[in-house]
Scaffold this motif. Sequence first.
Motif, PDB file in Angstrom:
ATOM      1  N   GLU A  94      -2.811  -3.787  -2.884  1.00 42.41           N
ATOM      2  CA  GLU A  94      -3.184  -2.543  -3.448  1.00 42.41           C
ATOM      3  C   GLU A  94      -1.981  -1.630  -3.545  1.00 42.41           C
ATOM      4  O   GLU A  94      -1.107  -1.620  -2.680  1.00 42.41           O
ATOM      5  CB  GLU A  94      -4.332  -1.888  -2.675  1.00 42.41           C
ATOM      6  CG  GLU A  94      -4.065  -1.571  -1.204  1.00 42.41           C
ATOM      7  CD  GLU A  94      -5.294  -0.902  -0.581  1.00 42.41           C
ATOM      8  OE1 GLU A  94      -5.847  -1.480   0.324  1.00 42.41           O
ATOM      9  OE2 GLU A  94      -5.681   0.205  -1.011  1.00 42.41           O
ATOM     10  N   HIS A 103     -10.011   1.279  -6.754  1.00 39.92           N
ATOM     11  CA  HIS A 103     -10.826   0.799  -5.637  1.00 39.92           C
ATOM     12  C   HIS A 103     -11.252   1.940  -4.727  1.00 39.92           C
ATOM     13  O   HIS A 103     -10.618   2.996  -4.686  1.00 39.92           O
ATOM     14  CB  HIS A 103     -10.063  -0.298  -4.877  1.00 39.92           C
ATOM     15  CG  HIS A 103      -9.518   0.131  -3.565  1.00 39.92           C
ATOM     16  ND1 HIS A 103     -10.242   0.017  -2.397  1.00 39.92           N
ATOM     17  CD2 HIS A 103      -8.341   0.684  -3.222  1.00 39.92           C
ATOM     18  CE1 HIS A 103      -9.496   0.501  -1.404  1.00 39.92           C
ATOM     19  NE2 HIS A 103      -8.355   0.903  -1.867  1.00 39.92           N
ATOM     20  N   HIS A 152       0.834  -1.208   0.000  1.00 44.04           N
ATOM     21  CA  HIS A 152       0.000   0.000   0.000  1.00 44.04           C
ATOM     22  C   HIS A 152       0.873   1.265   0.000  1.00 44.04           C
ATOM     23  O   HIS A 152       1.887   1.311   0.704  1.00 44.04           O
ATOM     24  CB  HIS A 152      -0.873  -0.039   1.260  1.00 44.04           C
ATOM     25  CG  HIS A 152      -1.977   0.951   1.291  1.00 44.04           C
ATOM     26  ND1 HIS A 152      -1.754   2.309   1.406  1.00 44.04           N
ATOM     27  CD2 HIS A 152      -3.319   0.787   1.220  1.00 44.04           C
ATOM     28  CE1 HIS A 152      -2.929   2.933   1.409  1.00 44.04           C
ATOM     29  NE2 HIS A 152      -3.892   2.024   1.304  1.00 44.04           N
ATOM     30  N   HIS A 212      -5.182   2.210  -5.475  1.00 44.93           N
ATOM     31  CA  HIS A 212      -5.628   3.130  -4.428  1.00 44.93           C
ATOM     32  C   HIS A 212      -5.124   4.510  -4.835  1.00 44.93           C
ATOM     33  O   HIS A 212      -3.924   4.692  -5.022  1.00 44.93           O
ATOM     34  CB  HIS A 212      -5.015   2.669  -3.102  1.00 44.93           C
ATOM     35  CG  HIS A 212      -5.160   3.639  -1.967  1.00 44.93           C
ATOM     36  ND1 HIS A 212      -5.973   3.392  -0.878  1.00 44.93           N
ATOM     37  CD2 HIS A 212      -4.582   4.844  -1.740  1.00 44.93           C
ATOM     38  CE1 HIS A 212      -5.886   4.412  -0.044  1.00 44.93           C
ATOM     39  NE2 HIS A 212      -5.050   5.310  -0.537  1.00 44.93           N
TER      40      HIS A 212
HETATM   41 ZN   LIG Z   1      -7.091   1.609  -0.427  1.00 42.79          ZN
END
Ligand SMILES: [Zn+2]
Length: 268
Positions: free
Chosen positions: A91, A156, A63, A131
């Motif tokens: 992500e 997302h 992330h 993301h």
């Molecule tokens: Zn996210």
Amino acid sequence: MFVDSHCHLSFPELAERIDEIRADMRSAGVDRALCICTTLEEFESVHALALRYDNFWASAGVHPDNEGVREPTLADLVSLAAKPRVVAIGETGLDYYRLNGRSVADMEWQRERFRVHIRAARASGLPLVIHTRSASDDTLAILREEGAGAVTGVFHCFTETEAVARAALDVGFCISFSGILTFKTAEALRDVARMVPLERCLIETDSPYLAPVPYRGKTNSPAYVPFVARQIAALKGVAVEEVARATSANFERLFQLPGHQETDYGKT
Ligand SMILES: [Zn+2]
Ligand SMILES: [Zn+2]
């Protein structure tokens, strides 16, 4: 039946009550979920869920908000992508929302990490779970530079503008809506959802965060994803069954799951 395309079941709030969560999913008609990875350190516990339960799948990625964790190389991600039941890279993406006193220029490490994930998606043939927050211009620019036409995926927990949604659709991506769509203040986002064709929509919880109304503020779980579907159905004036069917088919197609049939859904 509904699919939760993005949840964090390995996070402590949820990991210790998987049996209860699965029972709640069954009662709510949620038959599948994609378990999302946010650090290399976490991968094994995310992957274990997908290996243990045949209606869970896993992603591999780090992330953009995670600092002080192992930095993934292309080789790391490609090797995780080759493991059974890993169906996505992410992500990943960019998040300039919390700069903590830094400037956007200081976030080159985030952009480089994102590029590595896009290259891994190209090399492995898996779709990206993206993301993006307060960083949509750079996200789209890097996506076009590194992967235009060669990678697919999903934006997302979409919270950006209609223009960003159109740009994401133009590069062939799907848009996933979360419980935010049910929040009273999310009128602009509801307009975006009205615009995105059902053939390009996914639904998600992003649990344990962002529980939809009427559970806002509580711990979220995949069993709540039908509230997102109902909101989309209301916005588009279609039956919730149609939203369930379309978002499930989109999930199968995007993540290349068994039973999926190649369909030509064109570009908008
Ligand atoms: Zn996210
Ligand atoms: Zn997430």
